[in-house]
Design a protein around this motif. Structure first.
Motif, PDB file in Angstrom:
ATOM      1  N   PRO B  73       0.810  -1.229   0.000  1.00 12.74           N
ATOM      2  CA  PRO B  73       0.000   0.000   0.000  1.00 12.74           C
ATOM      3  C   PRO B  73       0.841   1.276   0.000  1.00 12.74           C
ATOM      4  O   PRO B  73       0.475   2.246  -0.661  1.00 12.74           O
ATOM      5  CB  PRO B  73      -0.803  -0.099   1.307  1.00 12.74           C
ATOM      6  CG  PRO B  73      -0.795  -1.534   1.667  1.00 12.74           C
ATOM      7  CD  PRO B  73       0.466  -2.116   1.120  1.00 12.74           C
ATOM      8  N   ARG B  76       1.756   2.030  -3.494  1.00  9.80           N
ATOM      9  CA  ARG B  76       0.627   2.402  -4.349  1.00  9.80           C
ATOM     10  C   ARG B  76       0.073   3.781  -3.995  1.00  9.80           C
ATOM     11  O   ARG B  76      -0.530   4.434  -4.837  1.00  9.80           O
ATOM     12  CB  ARG B  76      -0.460   1.331  -4.284  1.00  9.80           C
ATOM     13  CG  ARG B  76      -0.054   0.050  -5.006  1.00  9.80           C
ATOM     14  CD  ARG B  76      -1.222  -0.875  -5.231  1.00  9.80           C
ATOM     15  NE  ARG B  76      -1.740  -1.403  -3.982  1.00  9.80           N
ATOM     16  CZ  ARG B  76      -1.266  -2.492  -3.383  1.00  9.80           C
ATOM     17  NH1 ARG B  76      -0.271  -3.158  -3.929  1.00  9.80           N
ATOM     18  NH2 ARG B  76      -1.777  -2.900  -2.247  1.00  9.80           N
ATOM     19  N   ARG B  77       0.278   4.238  -2.766  1.00  7.17           N
ATOM     20  CA  ARG B  77      -0.129   5.600  -2.420  1.00  7.17           C
ATOM     21  C   ARG B  77       0.661   6.628  -3.217  1.00  7.17           C
ATOM     22  O   ARG B  77       0.221   7.764  -3.372  1.00  7.17           O
ATOM     23  CB  ARG B  77       0.142   5.872  -0.936  1.00  7.17           C
ATOM     24  CG  ARG B  77      -0.955   5.426  -0.027  1.00  7.17           C
ATOM     25  CD  ARG B  77      -0.584   5.717   1.413  1.00  7.17           C
ATOM     26  NE  ARG B  77      -1.078   4.679   2.291  1.00  7.17           N
ATOM     27  CZ  ARG B  77      -2.331   4.606   2.709  1.00  7.17           C
ATOM     28  NH1 ARG B  77      -3.185   5.509   2.336  1.00  7.17           N
ATOM     29  NH2 ARG B  77      -2.714   3.623   3.488  1.00  7.17           N
ATOM     30  N   TYR B  81      -3.360   5.795 -10.668  1.00  8.39           N
ATOM     31  CA  TYR B  81      -3.629   4.810 -11.719  1.00  8.39           C
ATOM     32  C   TYR B  81      -4.986   5.061 -12.349  1.00  8.39           C
ATOM     33  O   TYR B  81      -5.983   5.266 -11.654  1.00  8.39           O
ATOM     34  CB  TYR B  81      -3.588   3.400 -11.114  1.00  8.39           C
ATOM     35  CG  TYR B  81      -3.957   2.278 -12.052  1.00  8.39           C
ATOM     36  CD1 TYR B  81      -3.251   2.083 -13.246  1.00  8.39           C
ATOM     37  CD2 TYR B  81      -4.996   1.400 -11.764  1.00  8.39           C
ATOM     38  CE1 TYR B  81      -3.576   1.039 -14.099  1.00  8.39           C
ATOM     39  CE2 TYR B  81      -5.321   0.356 -12.612  1.00  8.39           C
ATOM     40  CZ  TYR B  81      -4.611   0.182 -13.782  1.00  8.39           C
ATOM     41  OH  TYR B  81      -4.939  -0.854 -14.630  1.00  8.39           O
ATOM     42  N   VAL B  92     -23.619   6.629  -6.027  1.00  4.80           N
ATOM     43  CA  VAL B  92     -23.032   7.707  -5.242  1.00  4.80           C
ATOM     44  C   VAL B  92     -22.636   8.829  -6.192  1.00  4.80           C
ATOM     45  O   VAL B  92     -22.470   8.607  -7.382  1.00  4.80           O
ATOM     46  CB  VAL B  92     -21.776   7.245  -4.464  1.00  4.80           C
ATOM     47  CG1 VAL B  92     -22.136   6.251  -3.404  1.00  4.80           C
ATOM     48  CG2 VAL B  92     -20.743   6.657  -5.411  1.00  4.80           C
ATOM     49  N   LEU B  97     -17.566   9.450  -4.226  1.00  3.25           N
ATOM     50  CA  LEU B  97     -16.647   8.418  -4.688  1.00  3.25           C
ATOM     51  C   LEU B  97     -15.197   8.889  -4.553  1.00  3.25           C
ATOM     52  O   LEU B  97     -14.325   8.146  -4.094  1.00  3.25           O
ATOM     53  CB  LEU B  97     -16.954   8.068  -6.145  1.00  3.25           C
ATOM     54  CG  LEU B  97     -16.190   6.861  -6.671  1.00  3.25           C
ATOM     55  CD1 LEU B  97     -16.676   5.592  -5.978  1.00  3.25           C
ATOM     56  CD2 LEU B  97     -16.373   6.712  -8.178  1.00  3.25           C
ATOM     57  N   HIS B 100     -13.968   8.741  -1.136  1.00  2.97           N
ATOM     58  CA  HIS B 100     -13.574   7.374  -0.771  1.00  2.97           C
ATOM     59  C   HIS B 100     -12.154   7.063  -1.273  1.00  2.97           C
ATOM     60  O   HIS B 100     -11.325   6.556  -0.533  1.00  2.97           O
ATOM     61  CB  HIS B 100     -14.567   6.370  -1.350  1.00  2.97           C
ATOM     62  CG  HIS B 100     -14.099   4.960  -1.263  1.00  2.97           C
ATOM     63  ND1 HIS B 100     -13.956   4.309  -0.047  1.00  2.97           N
ATOM     64  CD2 HIS B 100     -13.691   4.083  -2.206  1.00  2.97           C
ATOM     65  CE1 HIS B 100     -13.503   3.095  -0.266  1.00  2.97           C
ATOM     66  NE2 HIS B 100     -13.326   2.928  -1.560  1.00  2.97           N
ATOM     67  N   TYR B 101     -11.899   7.375  -2.537  1.00 11.59           N
ATOM     68  CA  TYR B 101     -10.553   7.092  -3.064  1.00 11.59           C
ATOM     69  C   TYR B 101      -9.498   7.954  -2.367  1.00 11.59           C
ATOM     70  O   TYR B 101      -8.357   7.536  -2.204  1.00 11.59           O
ATOM     71  CB  TYR B 101     -10.509   7.277  -4.584  1.00 11.59           C
ATOM     72  CG  TYR B 101     -11.231   6.177  -5.321  1.00 11.59           C
ATOM     73  CD1 TYR B 101     -10.903   4.847  -5.076  1.00 11.59           C
ATOM     74  CD2 TYR B 101     -12.247   6.440  -6.218  1.00 11.59           C
ATOM     75  CE1 TYR B 101     -11.571   3.821  -5.717  1.00 11.59           C
ATOM     76  CE2 TYR B 101     -12.926   5.422  -6.870  1.00 11.59           C
ATOM     77  CZ  TYR B 101     -12.580   4.109  -6.611  1.00 11.59           C
ATOM     78  OH  TYR B 101     -13.238   3.095  -7.236  1.00 11.59           O
ATOM     79  N   GLN B 102      -9.917   9.131  -1.952  1.00 12.17           N
ATOM     80  CA  GLN B 102      -9.001   9.996  -1.201  1.00 12.17           C
ATOM     81  C   GLN B 102      -8.593   9.318   0.105  1.00 12.17           C
ATOM     82  O   GLN B 102      -7.446   9.395   0.537  1.00 12.17           O
ATOM     83  CB  GLN B 102      -9.704  11.322  -0.917  1.00 12.17           C
ATOM     84  CG  GLN B 102      -8.864  12.299  -0.134  1.00 12.17           C
ATOM     85  CD  GLN B 102      -9.579  13.624   0.053  1.00 12.17           C
ATOM     86  OE1 GLN B 102     -10.687  13.827  -0.448  1.00 12.17           O
ATOM     87  NE2 GLN B 102      -8.956  14.539   0.749  1.00 12.17           N
ATOM     88  N   ALA B 103      -9.578   8.621   0.718  1.00 16.28           N
ATOM     89  CA  ALA B 103      -9.298   7.959   2.002  1.00 16.28           C
ATOM     90  C   ALA B 103      -8.312   6.808   1.849  1.00 16.28           C
ATOM     91  O   ALA B 103      -7.675   6.404   2.824  1.00 16.28           O
ATOM     92  CB  ALA B 103     -10.603   7.447   2.610  1.00 16.28           C
ATOM     93  N   ILE B 104      -8.196   6.255   0.642  1.00 12.87           N
ATOM     94  CA  ILE B 104      -7.289   5.114   0.480  1.00 12.87           C
ATOM     95  C   ILE B 104      -6.120   5.439  -0.451  1.00 12.87           C
ATOM     96  O   ILE B 104      -5.487   4.541  -0.994  1.00 12.87           O
ATOM     97  CB  ILE B 104      -8.035   3.849  -0.020  1.00 12.87           C
ATOM     98  CG1 ILE B 104      -8.783   4.108  -1.319  1.00 12.87           C
ATOM     99  CG2 ILE B 104      -8.965   3.332   1.047  1.00 12.87           C
ATOM    100  CD1 ILE B 104      -9.414   2.856  -1.920  1.00 12.87           C
ATOM    101  N   SER B 105      -5.834   6.729  -0.665  1.00 13.53           N
ATOM    102  CA  SER B 105      -4.624   7.039  -1.448  1.00 13.53           C
ATOM    103  C   SER B 105      -3.803   8.077  -0.690  1.00 13.53           C
ATOM    104  O   SER B 105      -4.070   8.368   0.464  1.00 13.53           O
ATOM    105  CB  SER B 105      -5.001   7.529  -2.852  1.00 13.53           C
ATOM    106  OG  SER B 105      -5.625   8.765  -2.789  1.00 13.53           O
ATOM    107  N   VAL B 108      -4.412  14.352  -0.265  1.00 10.22           N
ATOM    108  CA  VAL B 108      -4.894  15.227  -1.331  1.00 10.22           C
ATOM    109  C   VAL B 108      -4.969  16.653  -0.788  1.00 10.22           C
ATOM    110  O   VAL B 108      -5.611  16.894   0.230  1.00 10.22           O
ATOM    111  CB  VAL B 108      -6.291  14.767  -1.806  1.00 10.22           C
ATOM    112  CG1 VAL B 108      -6.832  15.713  -2.865  1.00 10.22           C
ATOM    113  CG2 VAL B 108      -6.234  13.345  -2.331  1.00 10.22           C
ATOM    114  N   GLN B 143      -9.205  11.121  -9.916  1.00  6.87           N
ATOM    115  CA  GLN B 143      -8.708  10.276  -8.831  1.00  6.87           C
ATOM    116  C   GLN B 143      -7.243   9.888  -9.054  1.00  6.87           C
ATOM    117  O   GLN B 143      -6.524   9.645  -8.092  1.00  6.87           O
ATOM    118  CB  GLN B 143      -9.610   9.061  -8.569  1.00  6.87           C
ATOM    119  CG  GLN B 143      -9.709   8.004  -9.667  1.00  6.87           C
ATOM    120  CD  GLN B 143      -8.522   7.059  -9.705  1.00  6.87           C
ATOM    121  OE1 GLN B 143      -7.919   6.773  -8.685  1.00  6.87           O
ATOM    122  NE2 GLN B 143      -8.188   6.596 -10.896  1.00  6.87           N
TER     123      GLN B 143
END
Lengths: 266, 317
Positions: B73, B76-77, B81, B92, B97, B100-105, B108, B143
């Protein structure tokens, strides 16, 4: 950025429509069946009618026990319509959690972010778990609510045990669906496997109760593990509950292990 | 770290079907690297190997100095991609959305999502599944870019975008490069890549068949020249041009006291300009080189050249 359990939150919150719909269906089933107990299960005419039915049929439907409030609740709500609704909900969610997400192409993008595959499976399994537990808690609360007005006379501790088994049984089908979906990357395989556990469990119980010769089928039926001793009437078999929940946890672990080792989206 | 990505003898088998047969390439940090090739050449498979979505059968891959699988991880942060086929089905909004992707990358910067959405003309408050293909693609780009990753891996980034948005995307790529980010992108046509890429690799049937710098391609490329002049005969003009190095395919048309000459030019421009300086020109066009043509020369083996060149070209497009 530092949100805890981001995948769980998304899986849980984004499915609120579905969760609400299943909750409404279960509430409907509860309010349909239980208030009728005084006029059906408890009445002597009804008992006479049930006595006149073929014994095989009453056994298959668990209607041999509906003369008492707890037995009636066990047979109609926990054993039949509630079981059906919970299993369908759980299998649908389980199959979609990983396999369905992969099949629709969305898992690839999630995995390209800062998450591990094991984390994805575990957080989504947690979301499945919480939704199933919420539905079971709702049923528990509604039965408690109707207990007096419908003259059910169910002991709260027995009801609690039944609700734990009710949730565990649905979860077993759901985690089977999650596991099969995660291993294959296909939602359909998850649905098939989850439905198989539910349907075969129910069928083995119904057939196994018919005679001693086929009694061994009961040992293969998760439905019988959970409901064999009528938990609403007699209290939960906690060892069985442990097994059912334990197998679910093992299926989630297998799913996580499997997804971690293979190519995704191919 | 000099190389943002390197792949050595990368192979990938799906069952018995081998789709990558030993891919080798390196992407310099801070560069824009384009992979082009027809559909099914292995572009997407290569990119998925970089993100650890699929695992190579053999060979070595390094992304930002790490093995993609071991990098996990944290690695990948640092990457943005964009998948080749983007599926966004949830009920949503784009904003939800992206949150959500912000929370797992990676982190930002505040306001970054809104800025990117505005640049690309994306409405963040619409439900994702109601978005057109182009708008989903914009969401995918947001994203990928929003956390200003060190490396951007973009699979066919301009697909579905209208020309104006494509221009904006090219500007985003140039800005990213200016910030020191590395961009690895793919396309099935060179013309999309040549505006932004420094280097192009040509992937075909699971092999890299050429790696060229875009400026190198430009230098080696064939340009078309056309001019109209007065006060000179067709014969003299032809003779003048024939003396210029790199000029070929000269054709002259004479009409009403002026001549129109067309030719091709390979190599340096200066000698041609010097020769043209002696003429009284009324019109001059020196076209931008068609890199597609130079690449197609590489694609086709000598045996394929000749009458069916055009067909070959269509097939590659």
């Amino acid at each position: 950025m530092s949100t805890t359990l981001p995948l769980f939150r998304r899986a849980f919150l984004d499915s609120w429509r579905s969760t609400t719909a299943w909750a409404a269906a279960l509430a409907g089933a509860t309010f349909l069946y239980l208030p009728l107990y005084p006029s059906i299960g408890g009445s002597t005419e009804m008992q006479g009618m049930i006595d006149s039915l073929p014994a095989e049929m009453t056994k298959a439907l668990n209607y041999d026990q509906i003369a008492t409030g707890p037995g009636y609740t066990q047979a109609t709500l926990f054993g039949l319509l509630g079981f059906l609704l919970m299993t369908i909900a759980s299998v649908g969610w389980g199959a979609a959690a990983v396999g369905g997400d992969e099949e629709s192409g969305q898992l690839e993008l999630t995995l390209a972010h800062g998450v591990t595959r094991v984390q994805v499976v575990l957080e989504r399994a947690l979301s499945l778990f919480l939704r199933v537990v919420l539905l079971a808690a709702l049923v528990f609360a509604m039965v408690r609510l109707l207990n007096d007005s419908a003259h059910l006379a169910i002991r709260p501790d027995n009801l609690f045990g039944a609700a734990v088994l009710f949730a565990g049984l649905a979860l077993l089908s759901g985690t089977t669906a999650l596991c099969a979906g995660a291993m294959s990357g296909r939602r359909t395989y998850g649905l098939a496997a989850g439905a198989a556990v539910g349907v075969l469990g129910y069928t083995f119980n119904a057939v196994g109760r018919q005679s001693e010769d086929v009694g061994w089928l009961l040992n293969l039926s998760p439905y019988h593990w959970a409901y064999g001793n009528s938990p609403v009437v007699n209290g939960a078999d906690w060892a069985a509950a442990g097994w059912i929940w334990g197998i679910s946890a093992a299926l989630v672990a297998v799913a996580a292990f499997s997804v971690d080792r293979r190519d995704v989206g191919t | 770290m000099d190389q943002a990505i390197s792949a050595q003898s990368l192979t990938k088998k799906f069952g018995r079907r081998e789709v990558l047969h030993g891919v080798d390439f390196a992407v310099e940090a801070g560069s824009v690297f384009g992979v082009i090739g027809p559909n099914g050449a292995g572009k997407t498979t290569t990119m998925r190997c970089l993100l650890d979505i699929i695992r190579p059968t053999s060979g070595q891959v390094r992304v930002l100095g790490k093995d993609p699988r071991a990098g996990g991880p944290e690695l990948r942060r640092r990457i943005g991609y964009l998948p080749g086929e983007l599926f966004l089905e949830g009920r949503v909004t784009g904003r939800t959305l992206l949150a959500h992707y912000q929370a797992i990358s990676g982190p930002v910067p505040p306001g970054r999502i809104e800025d990117l959405a505005e640049r690309l003309g994306l409405d963040l408050d619409r439900h994702t599944r109601k978005l057109s293909k182009g708008n989903k693609q914009k969401l995918g780009l947001v994203q990928a870019f929003m956390h200003d990753p060190e490396l951007l891996v973009l699979d066919e980034p301009t697909s579905g975008l209208d020309p104006l948005v494509q221009q904006e995307f090219h500007a985003m790529v140039r800005e990213a490069q200016h910030n020191g980010q590395t961009i690895f992108l793919s396309s099935h046509v060179l013309s999309e890549v040549q505006q932004t890429a420094d280097t192009v690799a040509i992937l075909r049937d699971g092999r890299i068949i050429a790696v060229e710098s875009v400026s190198g391609l430009r230098e080696g490329a064939v340009r078309r020249v056309r001019f109209t002049a007065i006060g000179i005969t067709a014969h003299d003009a032809g003779a003048l041009l024939a003396g210029v190095p790199g000029v070929g395919h000269v054709e002259v048309l004479e009409s009403g006291g002026s001549i129109t000459l067309t030719a091709t030019l390979e190599g340096a421009i200066q000698p041609l300009v010097r020769a043209l300086g002696t003429l009284e020109l009324t019109d001059l066009v020196l076209a931008e080189p068609d890199l597609e043509e130079s690449v197609l020369k590489m694609y086709s083996s000598p045996a394929d050249a000749g009458p069916d060149d055009t067909e070959q070209r269509e097939a590659v497009r």
